[in-house]
Enzyme design. Structure first.
Site, mmCIF file in Angstrom:
data_model
loop_
_atom_site.group_PDB
_atom_site.id
_atom_site.type_symbol
_atom_site.label_atom_id
_atom_site.label_comp_id
_atom_site.label_asym_id
_atom_site.label_seq_id
_atom_site.Cartn_x
_atom_site.Cartn_y
_atom_site.Cartn_z
ATOM 1 N N HIS A 60 5.442 -3.960 -47.957
ATOM 2 C CA HIS A 60 6.773 -3.837 -48.562
ATOM 3 C C HIS A 60 7.454 -5.209 -48.630
ATOM 4 O O HIS A 60 8.045 -5.566 -49.643
ATOM 5 C CB HIS A 60 7.678 -2.930 -47.709
ATOM 6 C CG HIS A 60 7.251 -1.503 -47.608
ATOM 7 N ND1 HIS A 60 7.108 -0.852 -46.395
ATOM 8 C CD2 HIS A 60 6.955 -0.583 -48.554
ATOM 9 C CE1 HIS A 60 6.750 0.405 -46.607
ATOM 10 N NE2 HIS A 60 6.636 0.591 -47.902
ATOM 11 N N LYS A 114 9.960 14.869 -46.015
ATOM 12 C CA LYS A 114 8.988 14.067 -45.262
ATOM 13 C C LYS A 114 9.314 14.096 -43.781
ATOM 14 O O LYS A 114 10.483 14.038 -43.397
ATOM 15 C CB LYS A 114 8.996 12.618 -45.760
ATOM 16 C CG LYS A 114 8.053 12.402 -46.913
ATOM 17 C CD LYS A 114 7.752 10.911 -47.055
ATOM 18 C CE LYS A 114 6.734 10.674 -48.156
ATOM 19 N NZ LYS A 114 6.485 9.245 -48.368
ATOM 20 N N ARG A 138 -0.770 -0.708 -55.304
ATOM 21 C CA ARG A 138 -1.862 -1.200 -54.458
ATOM 22 C C ARG A 138 -3.215 -1.062 -55.115
ATOM 23 O O ARG A 138 -4.116 -1.865 -54.896
ATOM 24 C CB ARG A 138 -1.884 -0.426 -53.124
ATOM 25 C CG ARG A 138 -0.729 -0.754 -52.216
ATOM 26 C CD ARG A 138 -0.599 0.233 -51.108
ATOM 27 N NE ARG A 138 -0.249 1.542 -51.642
ATOM 28 C CZ ARG A 138 0.134 2.583 -50.909
ATOM 29 N NH1 ARG A 138 0.194 2.462 -49.601
ATOM 30 N NH2 ARG A 138 0.460 3.726 -51.467
ATOM 31 N N SER A 152 2.703 2.919 -44.705
ATOM 32 C CA SER A 152 3.458 3.250 -43.490
ATOM 33 C C SER A 152 2.756 4.365 -42.722
ATOM 34 O O SER A 152 2.719 4.351 -41.483
ATOM 35 C CB SER A 152 4.877 3.704 -43.843
ATOM 36 O OG SER A 152 5.566 2.680 -44.494
HETATM 37 O O1 PNS Z 1 7.933 4.997 -50.228
HETATM 38 P P1 PNS Z 1 7.738 6.223 -51.081
HETATM 39 O O2 PNS Z 1 7.866 7.488 -50.251
HETATM 40 O O3 PNS Z 1 6.465 6.178 -51.886
HETATM 41 O O4 PNS Z 1 8.951 6.208 -52.142
HETATM 42 C C1 PNS Z 1 9.088 7.196 -53.128
HETATM 43 C C2 PNS Z 1 10.460 7.054 -53.811
HETATM 44 C C3 PNS Z 1 11.589 7.145 -52.799
HETATM 45 C C4 PNS Z 1 10.531 5.713 -54.511
HETATM 46 C C5 PNS Z 1 10.561 8.190 -54.870
HETATM 47 O O5 PNS Z 1 10.268 9.411 -54.272
HETATM 48 C C6 PNS Z 1 11.941 8.281 -55.491
HETATM 49 O O6 PNS Z 1 12.317 7.442 -56.293
HETATM 50 N N1 PNS Z 1 12.694 9.320 -55.094
HETATM 51 C C7 PNS Z 1 14.042 9.553 -55.531
HETATM 52 C C8 PNS Z 1 14.125 10.764 -56.483
HETATM 53 C C9 PNS Z 1 13.794 10.286 -57.877
HETATM 54 O O7 PNS Z 1 14.553 9.536 -58.474
HETATM 55 N N2 PNS Z 1 12.597 10.676 -58.375
HETATM 56 C C10 PNS Z 1 12.042 10.154 -59.606
HETATM 57 C C11 PNS Z 1 12.391 10.934 -60.818
HETATM 58 S S1 PNS Z 1 12.146 12.663 -60.699
#
Ligand code: PNS
Length: 163
Positions: A21, A45, A94, A131
């Site tokens: 990150h 989560k 990645r 993570s």
């Molecule tokens: O570190 P992660 O868990 O892979 O992050 C995922 C994250 C938080 C970037 C993603 O789930 C997100 O953007 N969630 C917020 C809800 C949202 O806007 N979803 C996308 C459109 S439906």
């Protein structure tokens, strides 16, 4: 707030922040004037750290990046963008396996809020890092020092000892 193309957000769970990150955040901070690191409140989560703890670890580990700010959000990332005037979402990719999901999210986010997504290839040093893997390694006493800053390592080892 009017979106600013020179302002970016790196959204994620950051439970906890890893060197993978930090590499993306630091490279984003070289490309944009202002960078938000946005911690998503994800009820589904099973988090090890509370949102406040994750923010604290991010604040400590990005303190050498003057144009980086840390915040949390609930709901849609595009709403975070409109509240903070952010025009670009930056995501680390990645491997090809990340790309499929990231592409769908990018298309959804563009459709929902007209916000662009920039996908940044992860440094190959961190292409396997997540993570979840760090938490799993820490749980079973593995050495996580190559993957997370010392402060994160300390907090994670402490937390795993309590559980
Ligand atoms: O570190 P992660 O868990 O892979 O992050 C995922 C994250 C938080 C970037 C993603 O789930 C997100 O953007 N969630 C917020 C809800 C949202 O806007 N979803 C996308 C459109 S439906």
């Amino acid at each position: 707030m009017k979106p600013e193309a020179r302002h970016a957000v790196c959204p994620g769970s950051f439970d906890p922040v890893t060197y993978g990150h930090l590499d993306i955040i630091s490279r984003t901070s070289q490309l944009y004037d202002e960078v938000w690191v946005a911690v998503f409140h994800n009820a589904s989560k099973n988090a090890v750290f509370s949102v406040e703890e994750r923010l604290e670890l991010l604040r400590e580990t990005t303190s050498d990046m003057p144009n980086v700010r840390v915040a949390s959000f609930k709901g849609l990332v595009v709403d975070f963008c409109s509240e903070h005037g952010v025009g670009v979402i930056v995501k680390g990719v990645r491997a090809v396996s990340d790309f499929d999901y990231e592409l769908q999210m990018a298309q959804m986010n563009y459709g929902l809020g007209g916000v662009e997504t920039v996908m940044m290839p992860t440094n190959p040093l961190y292409s396997f890092l997540s993570s979840s893997m760090v938490k799993d390694a820490a749980k079973w006493g593995g050495d996580i020092s190559p993957h997370v800053p010392e402060v994160v390592q300390r907090r994670l080892v402490e937390r795993m000892r309590q559980d």
